[in-house]
Design a protein around this motif. Sequence first.
Motif, PDB file in Angstrom:
ATOM      1  N   CYS A  52       0.980  -1.205  -0.061  1.00  0.00           N
ATOM      2  CA  CYS A  52       0.035   0.010  -0.041  1.00  0.00           C
ATOM      3  C   CYS A  52       0.825   1.145   0.214  1.00  0.00           C
ATOM      4  O   CYS A  52       2.096   1.223   0.463  1.00  0.00           O
ATOM      5  N   GLU A  78      -7.748  10.303  -4.201  1.00  0.00           N
ATOM      6  CA  GLU A  78      -8.445   9.477  -5.469  1.00  0.00           C
ATOM      7  C   GLU A  78      -7.379   9.321  -6.508  1.00  0.00           C
ATOM      8  O   GLU A  78      -7.254   8.347  -7.210  1.00  0.00           O
ATOM      9  N   ARG A  81      -4.353   7.035  -5.827  1.00  0.00           N
ATOM     10  CA  ARG A  81      -4.923   5.564  -5.931  1.00  0.00           C
ATOM     11  C   ARG A  81      -5.164   5.318  -7.461  1.00  0.00           C
ATOM     12  O   ARG A  81      -4.907   4.035  -7.967  1.00  0.00           O
ATOM     13  N   PRO A  87      -3.671   0.766  -2.914  1.00  0.00           N
ATOM     14  CA  PRO A  87      -4.587   1.250  -1.992  1.00  0.00           C
ATOM     15  C   PRO A  87      -3.480   2.432  -1.018  1.00  0.00           C
ATOM     16  O   PRO A  87      -2.518   2.127  -1.039  1.00  0.00           O
ATOM     17  N   ILE A  88      -4.269   3.166  -0.401  1.00  0.00           N
ATOM     18  CA  ILE A  88      -3.491   3.987   0.635  1.00  0.00           C
ATOM     19  C   ILE A  88      -4.018   3.867   2.110  1.00  0.00           C
ATOM     20  O   ILE A  88      -5.163   3.476   2.331  1.00  0.00           O
TER      21      ILE A  88
END
Length: 124
Positions: A52, A78, A81, A87-88
């Motif tokens: 991530c 957004e 990503r 994913p963050i």
Amino acid sequence: MKTTFSTKNGSVVTIEIDEDNYTATVLDQAGTLIGAIECRLIEDPRAPDGYCLKMTNAFLEGGNRKYLHQGIGTRCIELLREETGFPICVAKHDGLTQADGSHLTGDAPAFADKLERLRLVFRR
């Protein structure tokens, strides 16, 4: 990748995504730095592919703070990503600087809470 974004108050800013350094940089119409959101790629077994982007710094206070609470930070997350495919995640807020240098100060804890509610980030 570079894109423009219209804020809630009608201002237009430029968001530049650096996919290699996992950073979203925000500039006003004159090209003056408003701030940036910086992430680093880390291993996390909860992430779908085992990795991530951990948000390590979020600073969007430039322009005498007039760009805060305008949707810019959310849009940066957004785009990060979308552009990176990762994913963050964010650290749990305990008021302490983490071993990797990340920490949440100022408006960042509330920002991270909002991102989590929107399901744009997860806590680690």
